[in-house]
Design a protein around this motif. Structure first.
Motif, PDB file in Angstrom:
ATOM      1  N   LEU A 168       0.832  -1.197   0.000  1.00 26.65           N
ATOM      2  CA  LEU A 168       0.000   0.000   0.000  1.00 26.65           C
ATOM      3  C   LEU A 168       0.874   1.257   0.000  1.00 26.65           C
ATOM      4  O   LEU A 168       0.575   2.235  -0.695  1.00 26.65           O
ATOM      5  N   ASP A 197      -2.247  -0.766  -4.577  1.00 28.09           N
ATOM      6  CA  ASP A 197      -3.466  -1.026  -3.808  1.00 28.09           C
ATOM      7  C   ASP A 197      -4.080  -2.383  -4.149  1.00 28.09           C
ATOM      8  O   ASP A 197      -4.547  -3.109  -3.256  1.00 28.09           O
ATOM      9  N   ARG A 224      -4.695  -5.509  -1.545  1.00 29.40           N
ATOM     10  CA  ARG A 224      -5.991  -6.125  -1.292  1.00 29.40           C
ATOM     11  C   ARG A 224      -5.911  -7.636  -1.428  1.00 29.40           C
ATOM     12  O   ARG A 224      -6.452  -8.376  -0.602  1.00 29.40           O
ATOM     13  N   LEU A 235     -10.392   0.624   1.941  1.00 30.90           N
ATOM     14  CA  LEU A 235      -9.926   0.624   0.553  1.00 30.90           C
ATOM     15  C   LEU A 235     -11.103   0.668  -0.408  1.00 30.90           C
ATOM     16  O   LEU A 235     -11.062   1.355  -1.435  1.00 30.90           O
ATOM     17  N   ASP A 272     -10.614   5.255   0.962  1.00 33.83           N
ATOM     18  CA  ASP A 272      -9.926   5.922   2.073  1.00 33.83           C
ATOM     19  C   ASP A 272      -8.541   5.293   2.250  1.00 33.83           C
ATOM     20  O   ASP A 272      -8.304   4.521   3.178  1.00 33.83           O
ATOM     21  N   ARG A 273      -7.588   5.638   1.359  1.00 29.52           N
ATOM     22  CA  ARG A 273      -6.240   5.074   1.439  1.00 29.52           C
ATOM     23  C   ARG A 273      -5.520   5.492   2.727  1.00 29.52           C
ATOM     24  O   ARG A 273      -4.868   4.663   3.371  1.00 29.52           O
ATOM     25  N   MET A 292      -4.000   2.870   5.367  1.00 29.04           N
ATOM     26  CA  MET A 292      -2.581   2.842   5.701  1.00 29.04           C
ATOM     27  C   MET A 292      -2.365   3.039   7.199  1.00 29.04           C
ATOM     28  O   MET A 292      -1.489   2.404   7.796  1.00 29.04           O
TER      29      MET A 292
END
Length: 499
Positions: A427, A432, A436, A462, A466-467, A471
Motif C-alpha cells: 500500500l 493497492d 488487497r 480501501l 480511504d487510502r 494505511m
C-alpha cells in the motif's frame, strides 16, 4: 521432516503413508508435483498421545494443530489418539487433517472462507491408504457424526457462508467443521453442482461480498440447506480411489538423532510451539540443563540460544548463539536469534535504561541479519527481520527492504503476519490492488479474530477509497502477530481463537 520417538520401521511406514497421501491429493486436485523450497516444507512432530498434544497446545479439546509460519510450518500430531469406535478421531484423521491445511496454505493465492479451510481439511482427513498401495479420498467424516446427525439445529448456510466468523456461536463454529465437510463433499460429487465452488471462490476473490458470491454460485441458500439435510441422511457417500499405479515410491531416510538433540527435543518442540512469560523461564532452565552436557553440539546450543532469548536473557542468548555459529557457521537460525537479542540489548528492553530507537546503532544489527540472508537469499525470515528494523527504528523502509519483504511474502504466503506486513508495504508503494489480494485471505482466516476483523476494516476503507485510513490501520497494527494455528477439534470447540 518428521520427528518421532518410535522405532525406525514405524517412522518409515508413517513417512511412506504421508508421501502416498501427498501424491494422491495432488493427483485429485490436478496439482503438479514439485519439490518445495526448505521454507515451504512441513516439520511434523509426532508425540505420544492426545495429552502430549494438548500440553504443547496449552489447552484441551485439541487432537492436533498446525502453525503456518515463514520460518517453517509445523504440525503436532499424536501417535495414539485412543480411538475405540468408528466415530472417534484416529491418528490418521488428525495427521491428514493437519497436512491438508499445509497443502492448502502452501499456495495460498486465493481467499478461502473459514468453512472451506476446515471443510477441505476434513474432506481429505478421511483418506485411507489401502493394502494395494492405492489411496481412497472422500470417505465420510464419521468423527463429525455427532454434531451432524445429533439433536442439534443444523448450521444454516446463511451463517456458515457469512464473511465474519464472529456471527457464529461457539457450537456453530464446532459444527462448521462437519457441515463444511458435508457441503464440500456435496459440491464435489453432485454433477448438478459441478463448477459452483470455483465460481464462488472467484467471486470472493474479485471483491464480491461472500453471501452474494454464495447466492450467485449456489442459488437459493435455503434450498441448499434442504439439499444438505437430505444428503446428510444418505446411506452411501461416493469417494474416489487413486490407483497405486498413479503414485510412485519415494526414497525415505530414517536417521537417529544425535544424543544432544534427542535430549533437547522437548525444549525444541515447546520453543517452536511458542512460550509465554510463565513458561519461558522454565523452558530456558530445562535447556540449560541439557546444553551443559552437549557444549559441542551446534543444534543444542542454537536451541539454548532461542530459549534464553524467549526468557529475555539476552546476553546468555548471544553467547549460546555464538557457540552455535562457531560450531556450524551455516546455522542461520542462530544468527537471527543473536540479531533479535542484539536489538533488545541495544534498546534496553525490560530494563530501567531503555533507549529510544533514534540513538540505537542499527548497523551491527542489520549486518548480523544480512549474514543470515547471504546463507540463503530465498529464506523469508531474514528479509522479514531486516524490514522490521526500520519500523522499530521509526525510519522509512528503504526500497530494497520493502522489496525484500514482498519477496518474503511471495515465498511464504502461508504466514498471516507476514501477509499483513507485506500489505502495508504494498500500500505504501501505491500497489493497492496487490495489497488487497494480500489482505483478503487474512480476512477469511478461520482463526485469529482480532487480525481478521482488522483486515476487514482495512478492506472496507480501501473499498471506500480511504487510502490514508487504510494505511493508518495497517501501520498501527504491523506488530500484530498471527500464528496461523489450526487445530483438529475433538467433538466440541469453545470457539476461542487459536492464536
Amino acid at each position: 521432516m518428521i520427528y518421532g520417538d518410535n522405532d525406525s520401521t514405524a517412522l518409515r511406514t508413517y513417512a511412506e503413508k504421508l508421501e502416498r497421501f501427498d501424491q494422491a491429493v495432488r493427483f485429485v486436485r490436478g496439482l503438479p508435483e514439485f519439490v518445495p523450497a526448505p521454507v515451504n516444507r512441513l516439520t511434523i512432530y509426532q508425540v505420544k498421545d492426545l495429552d502430549a498434544v494438548q500440553t504443547l497446545y496449552g489447552g484441551g479439546g485439541v487432537g492436533g494443530f498446525y502453525i503456518a509460519r515463514a520460518s517453517g510450518s509445523i504440525a503436532f500430531v499424536p501417535r495414539d489418539a485412543g480411538a475405540q469406535y468408528r466415530t472417534d478421531l484416529t491418528p490418521d484423521v488428525i495427521f491428514f487433517h493437519e497436512y491438508a491445511h499445509h497443502l492448502m496454505y502452501q499456495r495460498l493465492n486465493a481467499a478461502y472462507p473459514p468453512w472451506l479451510v476446515e471443510g477441505f481439511a476434513e474432506f481429505f482427513s478421511t483418506a485411507t491408504v489401502e493394502s494395494d498401495g492405492s489411496v481412497a479420498i472422500g470417505k465420510p467424516a464419521l468423527h463429525r457424526a455427532e454434531l451432524l446427525t445429533g439433536n442439534y439445529t443444523p448450521l444454516p448456510a446463511q451463517v456458515m457462508l457469512a464473511p465474519r466468523r464472529g456471527k457464529m456461536q461457539p457450537l456453530q463454529f464446532a459444527q462448521m467443521y462437519g457441515r463444511g465437510w458435508l457441503l464440500l463433499h456435496y459440491l464435489t460429487f453432485n454433477p448438478r453442482r459441478h463448477g459452483q465452488l470455483d465460481r464462488y471462490i472467484a467471486g470472493i476473490q474479485s471483491g464480491t461480498p461472500a453471501i452474494e458470491a454464495a447466492r450467485t454460485a449456489f442459488g437459493s441458500l435455503s434450498k441448499l440447506d434442504n439439499e444438505l439435510d437430505s444428503y446428510m441422511r444418505s446411506t452411501h457417500f461416493d469417494y474416489v480411489v487413486v490407483p497405486a499405479a498413479k503414485l510412485h515410491s519415494t526414497a525415505i531416510e530414517v536417521t537417529p538423532l544425535r544424543p544432544g538433540v534427542a535430549a533437547m527435543m522437548p525444549v525444541i518442540m515447546q520453543s517452536k510451539r511458542g512460550v509465554d512469560k510463565k513458561s519461558a523461564p522454565r523452558v530456558a532452565e530445562q535447556a540449560r540443563r541439557v546444553a551443559a552436557g552437549f557444549g559441542n553440539d551446534p543444534e543444542v546450543q542454537r536451541a539454548l540460544a532461542e530459549a534464553e532469548h524467549d526468557a529475555h536473557n539476552e546476553q546468555a542468548a548471544i553467547l549460546a548463539a555464538d557457540r552455535s555459529i562457531a560450531l556450524d557457521p551455516k546455522l542461520g537460525d542462530a544468527m537471527l536469534t543473536k540479531a533479535r537479542s542484539m536489538m533488545r540489548l541495544a534498546a534496553g528492553v525490560g530494563t530501567a535504561s531503555a533507549r529510544p530507537p533514534a540513538v540505537i546503532d542499527w548497523k551491527p544489527i542489520r549486518a548480523q541479519i544480512l549474514m543470515a540472508n547471504r546463507l540463503d537469499p530465498d529464506d523469508p525470515e531474514p528479509l522479514m527481520l531486516y524490514s522490521s528494523t526500520f519500523r522499530k527504528a521509526g525510519e522509512p523502509a528503504t526500497p530494497s527492504a520493502n522489496q525484500g519483504l514482498i519477496y518474503a511474502f511471495e515465498t511464504a504466503p502461508q504466514d498471516m503476519g507476514l501477509r499483513w506486513r507485506a500489505a502495508g508495504a504494498l500500500l505504501a508503494m501505491g500497489k493497492d490492488a496487490e495489497a488487497r489480494v494480500a489482505l483478503v485471505p487474512i480476512a477469511y482466516n478461520p482463526h485469529g479474530s482480532d487480525t481478521r476483523d482488522k483486515a476487514f476494516d482495512v478492506l472496507d476503507k480501501l473499498q471506500r477509497g480511504d487510502r490514508p485510513g487504510a494505511m493508518a490501520l495497517l501501520a498501527g497494527n504491523l506488530s500484530t502477530p498471527t500464528k496461523g494455528d489450526h487445530k483438529t477439534k475433538e467433538k466440541h470447540d469453545d470457539g476461542g481463537d487459536d492464536d
